[in-house]
Scaffold this motif. Structure first.
Motif, PDB file in Angstrom:
ATOM      1  N   SER A 366      32.430 -21.946 -12.861  1.00  0.00           N
ATOM      2  CA  SER A 366      32.021 -20.413 -13.307  1.00  0.00           C
ATOM      3  C   SER A 366      31.851 -20.515 -14.630  1.00  0.00           C
ATOM      4  O   SER A 366      32.366 -21.424 -15.524  1.00  0.00           O
ATOM      5  CB  SER A 366      33.292 -19.878 -12.844  1.00  0.00           C
ATOM      6  OG  SER A 366      34.436 -19.966 -13.580  1.00  0.00           O
ATOM      7  N   LEU A 367      31.167 -19.435 -15.153  1.00  0.00           N
ATOM      8  CA  LEU A 367      30.495 -19.475 -16.513  1.00  0.00           C
ATOM      9  C   LEU A 367      31.184 -17.801 -16.789  1.00  0.00           C
ATOM     10  O   LEU A 367      31.049 -16.947 -16.074  1.00  0.00           O
ATOM     11  CB  LEU A 367      29.188 -19.771 -16.568  1.00  0.00           C
ATOM     12  CG  LEU A 367      28.892 -20.921 -16.369  1.00  0.00           C
ATOM     13  CD1 LEU A 367      27.418 -21.204 -16.618  1.00  0.00           C
ATOM     14  CD2 LEU A 367      29.513 -22.120 -17.553  1.00  0.00           C
ATOM     15  N   PRO A 368      31.652 -17.819 -18.194  1.00  0.00           N
ATOM     16  CA  PRO A 368      31.734 -16.516 -18.571  1.00  0.00           C
ATOM     17  C   PRO A 368      30.533 -15.556 -18.925  1.00  0.00           C
ATOM     18  O   PRO A 368      30.008 -15.303 -19.918  1.00  0.00           O
ATOM     19  CB  PRO A 368      32.441 -16.499 -19.866  1.00  0.00           C
ATOM     20  CG  PRO A 368      31.873 -17.741 -20.319  1.00  0.00           C
ATOM     21  CD  PRO A 368      31.770 -18.611 -19.231  1.00  0.00           C
ATOM     22  N   VAL A 369      29.920 -14.952 -17.925  1.00  0.00           N
ATOM     23  CA  VAL A 369      28.665 -14.239 -17.642  1.00  0.00           C
ATOM     24  C   VAL A 369      28.698 -13.136 -17.059  1.00  0.00           C
ATOM     25  O   VAL A 369      29.408 -12.989 -16.205  1.00  0.00           O
ATOM     26  CB  VAL A 369      27.614 -15.431 -17.195  1.00  0.00           C
ATOM     27  CG1 VAL A 369      26.165 -14.204 -16.706  1.00  0.00           C
ATOM     28  CG2 VAL A 369      26.968 -16.548 -17.966  1.00  0.00           C
ATOM     29  N   ILE A 370      28.169 -12.161 -17.483  1.00  0.00           N
ATOM     30  CA  ILE A 370      28.041 -10.637 -16.883  1.00  0.00           C
ATOM     31  C   ILE A 370      26.567 -10.609 -16.521  1.00  0.00           C
ATOM     32  O   ILE A 370      25.771 -10.826 -17.491  1.00  0.00           O
ATOM     33  CB  ILE A 370      28.473  -9.640 -17.612  1.00  0.00           C
ATOM     34  CG1 ILE A 370      30.267  -9.715 -17.736  1.00  0.00           C
ATOM     35  CG2 ILE A 370      28.165  -8.258 -17.129  1.00  0.00           C
ATOM     36  CD1 ILE A 370      30.909 -10.575 -18.734  1.00  0.00           C
ATOM     37  N   ALA A 371      26.083 -10.161 -15.475  1.00  0.00           N
ATOM     38  CA  ALA A 371      24.563  -9.907 -15.117  1.00  0.00           C
ATOM     39  C   ALA A 371      24.270  -8.351 -15.254  1.00  0.00           C
ATOM     40  O   ALA A 371      25.207  -7.574 -14.541  1.00  0.00           O
ATOM     41  CB  ALA A 371      24.509 -10.557 -13.687  1.00  0.00           C
ATOM     42  N   GLU A 372      23.383  -8.239 -15.996  1.00  0.00           N
ATOM     43  CA  GLU A 372      22.881  -6.742 -16.152  1.00  0.00           C
ATOM     44  C   GLU A 372      21.838  -6.694 -14.730  1.00  0.00           C
ATOM     45  O   GLU A 372      20.697  -6.999 -14.751  1.00  0.00           O
ATOM     46  CB  GLU A 372      22.133  -6.674 -17.216  1.00  0.00           C
ATOM     47  CG  GLU A 372      21.544  -5.216 -17.633  1.00  0.00           C
ATOM     48  CD  GLU A 372      20.284  -5.008 -17.133  1.00  0.00           C
ATOM     49  OE1 GLU A 372      20.092  -4.111 -15.962  1.00  0.00           O
ATOM     50  OE2 GLU A 372      19.261  -5.306 -17.604  1.00  0.00           O
ATOM     51  N   ASP A 373      22.539  -5.941 -13.908  1.00  0.00           N
ATOM     52  CA  ASP A 373      22.046  -5.967 -12.391  1.00  0.00           C
ATOM     53  C   ASP A 373      21.599  -4.130 -12.426  1.00  0.00           C
ATOM     54  O   ASP A 373      21.658  -3.755 -11.266  1.00  0.00           O
ATOM     55  CB  ASP A 373      22.842  -6.238 -11.461  1.00  0.00           C
ATOM     56  CG  ASP A 373      24.305  -5.368 -11.492  1.00  0.00           C
ATOM     57  OD1 ASP A 373      24.600  -4.934 -12.671  1.00  0.00           O
ATOM     58  OD2 ASP A 373      25.048  -5.170 -10.546  1.00  0.00           O
ATOM     59  N   LEU A 374      21.027  -3.914 -13.367  1.00  0.00           N
ATOM     60  CA  LEU A 374      20.637  -2.267 -13.458  1.00  0.00           C
ATOM     61  C   LEU A 374      19.081  -2.375 -13.108  1.00  0.00           C
ATOM     62  O   LEU A 374      18.536  -3.258 -13.130  1.00  0.00           O
ATOM     63  CB  LEU A 374      20.737  -1.594 -14.636  1.00  0.00           C
ATOM     64  CG  LEU A 374      22.109  -1.659 -15.226  1.00  0.00           C
ATOM     65  CD1 LEU A 374      22.125  -1.017 -16.614  1.00  0.00           C
ATOM     66  CD2 LEU A 374      23.263  -1.160 -14.491  1.00  0.00           C
ATOM     67  N   GLY A 375      18.608  -1.249 -12.809  1.00  0.00           N
ATOM     68  CA  GLY A 375      17.340  -0.923 -12.191  1.00  0.00           C
ATOM     69  C   GLY A 375      16.912  -1.117 -10.672  1.00  0.00           C
ATOM     70  O   GLY A 375      17.790  -0.576 -10.070  1.00  0.00           O
ATOM     71  N   VAL A 376      15.804  -1.650 -10.133  1.00  0.00           N
ATOM     72  CA  VAL A 376      15.563  -1.612  -8.710  1.00  0.00           C
ATOM     73  C   VAL A 376      16.279  -2.967  -7.894  1.00  0.00           C
ATOM     74  O   VAL A 376      15.746  -4.105  -8.538  1.00  0.00           O
ATOM     75  CB  VAL A 376      14.007  -1.905  -8.843  1.00  0.00           C
ATOM     76  CG1 VAL A 376      13.668  -1.740  -7.235  1.00  0.00           C
ATOM     77  CG2 VAL A 376      13.215  -0.750  -9.447  1.00  0.00           C
ATOM     78  N   ILE A 377      17.443  -2.761  -7.570  1.00  0.00           N
ATOM     79  CA  ILE A 377      18.114  -3.562  -7.003  1.00  0.00           C
ATOM     80  C   ILE A 377      17.810  -3.727  -5.427  1.00  0.00           C
ATOM     81  O   ILE A 377      18.304  -2.799  -4.755  1.00  0.00           O
ATOM     82  CB  ILE A 377      19.518  -3.470  -7.225  1.00  0.00           C
ATOM     83  CG1 ILE A 377      19.786  -3.376  -8.884  1.00  0.00           C
ATOM     84  CG2 ILE A 377      20.473  -4.443  -6.589  1.00  0.00           C
ATOM     85  CD1 ILE A 377      19.279  -4.609  -9.607  1.00  0.00           C
ATOM     86  N   THR A 378      17.310  -4.626  -4.790  1.00  0.00           N
ATOM     87  CA  THR A 378      17.081  -5.047  -3.571  1.00  0.00           C
ATOM     88  C   THR A 378      18.360  -5.739  -2.952  1.00  0.00           C
ATOM     89  O   THR A 378      19.159  -6.328  -3.781  1.00  0.00           O
ATOM     90  CB  THR A 378      15.766  -5.897  -3.338  1.00  0.00           C
ATOM     91  OG1 THR A 378      16.126  -7.137  -4.058  1.00  0.00           O
ATOM     92  CG2 THR A 378      14.661  -4.991  -3.936  1.00  0.00           C
ATOM     93  N   GLU A 379      18.160  -6.031  -1.622  1.00  0.00           N
ATOM     94  CA  GLU A 379      19.058  -6.797  -1.070  1.00  0.00           C
ATOM     95  C   GLU A 379      19.125  -8.296  -1.285  1.00  0.00           C
ATOM     96  O   GLU A 379      20.161  -8.949  -1.475  1.00  0.00           O
ATOM     97  CB  GLU A 379      19.138  -6.604   0.315  1.00  0.00           C
ATOM     98  CG  GLU A 379      20.089  -7.277   1.365  1.00  0.00           C
ATOM     99  CD  GLU A 379      21.506  -7.066   0.875  1.00  0.00           C
ATOM    100  OE1 GLU A 379      22.352  -7.960   0.677  1.00  0.00           O
ATOM    101  OE2 GLU A 379      21.784  -5.753   0.794  1.00  0.00           O
TER     102      GLU A 379
END
Length: 532
Positions: A366-379
């Motif tokens: 694991s890495l200390p990463v946060i994912a910017e998952d905003l916007g058009v989010i598909t399955e």
């Protein structure tokens, strides 16, 4: 970072107060870290710190492996004997009107000549440019060489360099370095000072129990050392690019456009560039203009460029937000020359293969990463999020635009594996957002918070409390929201060209009374880390 409940403050380095026109790695950075620690927060989130180009956006940098020289603390250089008291006095006077808004044009005119004086004094005191250059990592040295070339060619973008320099011919670069070694070393000097000062800020933060949360843009700027030096890993193909206009007859206007596009191809510009389609931020989308990656080519060497980018970021930050994470599953390509991002199309990204390569490179599960998952989010994007196990983002300002099953409403959160925000650097300030909402959306907020319109003046604090109460393990509040600023505190308005990245916090903005309110709120919602 563990998943213990905690909180942080979003505050760009450039927005820190100070007397020299822009925030820096000096005493004002230390004082802000004190605010973070004293209020029981655990995290200071910053925006990308790379050297900015035209438009001043930290997401369009001359290099992924360099620090903005504007952030160098001038007081620190004076203490080293590299600048004089009189020079700093003149600089303070020049920026008297820049205490609340950055004047980038004035900074460009004044800061580089002043830092040049510091470099010359460093050499006069026995500093060795050869040693300085030898100690630079390759990617940072490429940046220094790139900037010296830009200076030599009057600030031109690299596609407008003479062909031998545009194409990085080894003999031409060797001759240039021999003839302009002092110019290259000047940029190396600024990087050395910026890195040293930032390391001291990192150490101070860690002494106070504060983690620094960085930000990594997904794309590199077209006019950057990254692209100039690594063109084979970017997609410069023009295949599928159409020149025809809808009009059946040829006109002088579209003939000129055709010639301009053909000239761009010959100079080395890409056939397609990055952006996002129309969304809540912009009706015509966001046309970023960055080159797209050639992911097939990058896969051949196990995504080494991305591994090095992440490695550099981890030398600066304790945890990293990767911007526009959905672009790794599928990314939006807009034909070069378009004026908006409306006429783009989606293409398949590298998916989990990139992140498997990163984990192998760092030899960590694991890495200390946060994912910017905003916007058009598909399955498909959600599945990639599950595979990486990176926390995503929740933004309270996005929660009230639909029904009460909106994914951004705190009662809809399934677990604590997310980072909660009242807003990001792209959002309006919380107070101004609420006060400019339509009646329907504002009514939803009243109902959701079980409040009446009589609570209007308290609404900013109530919304911050709602964010802090969420199950998300980390909650980030922009400094402008804690300060209850109106539109003057907005950092960036996507889709606009003027007035962005200029906000500066007033000196002593966080009064003892305000800090007490913050401490009490964090304690109420189990996020105050200084009591553990």
């Amino acid at each position: 970072m563990d998943k213990t409940r905690s909180a942080g403050i979003l505050m760009p380095v450039f927005s820190l107060p100070g007397e020299y026109g822009i925030g820096s790695f000096g005493k004002d950075a230390e004082e802000f870290i004190d605010i973070v620690a004293e209020t029981g927060n655990r995290v200071w989130q910053v925006l990308p710190m790379g050297p900015t180009s035209y438009g001043d956006s930290p997401y369009q940098s001359f290099s992924s492996f360099a620090i903005n020289p504007y952030y160098i603390d001038l007081e620190g250089l004076k203490e080293e004997g590299l600048l004089t008291e009189e020079e700093l006095k003149e600089e303070k006077e020049a920026f008297l009107s820049s205490s609340e808004k950055i004047d980038y044009g004035l900074l460009y005119q004044r800061r580089y000549p002043l830092l040049r004086k510091a470099y010359e004094r460093w050499k006069a005191a026995g500093g060795n440019p050869d040693t300085l250059l030898a100690e630079r990592r390759k990617e940072n040295l490429d940046y220094c060489l790139f900037m010296a070339l830009k200076d030599s060619f009057e600030g031109s973008a690299w596609p407008d360099f003479p062909k031998e320099f545009r194409d990085k011919e080894e003999s031409a670069l060797k001759s240039f370095l021999e003839e302009h070694k002092d110019e290259v070393a000047y940029y190396a000097f600024m990087q050395w000072k910026a890195e040293s000062q930032w390391k001291a800020i990192q150490d101070y933060a860690h002494e106070r129990g504060v983690l620094i949360f960085g930000d990594l843009p997904i794309y590199c700027a077209m006019d950057s050392a990254d692209v100039w030096g690594n063109r084979k890993i970017f997609d410069f193909s023009w295949e599928g690019r159409k020149f025809e206009k809808e009009e059946p007859e040829e006109t002088s206007e579209n003939e000129q456009e055709k010639q301009d596009i053909q000239s761009a191809e010959e100079k080395g510009y890409p056939g397609f560039v990055a952006g996002v389609p129309p969304d809540a931020f912009s009706a015509t989308g966001q046309l970023w203009g960055n080159p797209l990656y050639d992911w097939e080519e990058q896969a051949k060497d196990n995504y080494s460029f991305w591994c090095k980018r992440m490695e550099y970021c981890f030398s600066l930050y304790d945890l990293i937000r990767i911007d526009h994470f959905r672009g790794f599953e599928a990314y939006y390509a807009v034909p070069f020359g378009e004026e908006t991002a409306v006429n783009g199309s989606w293409r398949k990204g590298p998916g989990i293969a990139l992140f498997d390569a990163l984990h192998r490179y760092f030899q960590k599960e694991s890495l200390p990463v946060i994912a910017e998952d905003l916007g058009v989010i598909t399955e498909e994007v959600r599945e990639l999020m599950r595979k990486t196990a990176y926390p995503g983002m929740k933004v309270l300002q996005f929660a009230f635009g639909g029904d009460y099953e909106n994914d951004y409403l705190p009662h809809m959160f399934q677990d604590n594996k997310s980072v909660m925000y009242t807003g990001t650097h792209d959002n309006d300030t919380l107070r101004n957002w609420f006060e400019t909402l339509g009646e329907e959306e504002r009514g939803k907020i009243y109902r959701y918070l079980s409040r009446s319109q009589n609570d209007w003046n308290a609404m900013t604090e109530l919304l911050i409390k709602e964010a802090l109460s969420a199950t998300s393990y980390l909650c980030i509040i922009p400094a402008g929201d804690y300060l209850e600023l109106l539109s003057e505190g907005r950092i960036n308005a996507p889709g606009t060209d003027a007035g962005n990245w200029q906000w500066r916090m007033k000196k002593h903005a966080f009064s003892p009374e305000r800090k007490k309110i913050m401490r009490d709120m964090l304690e109420t919602y189990g996020r105050r880390t200084d009591k553990r």
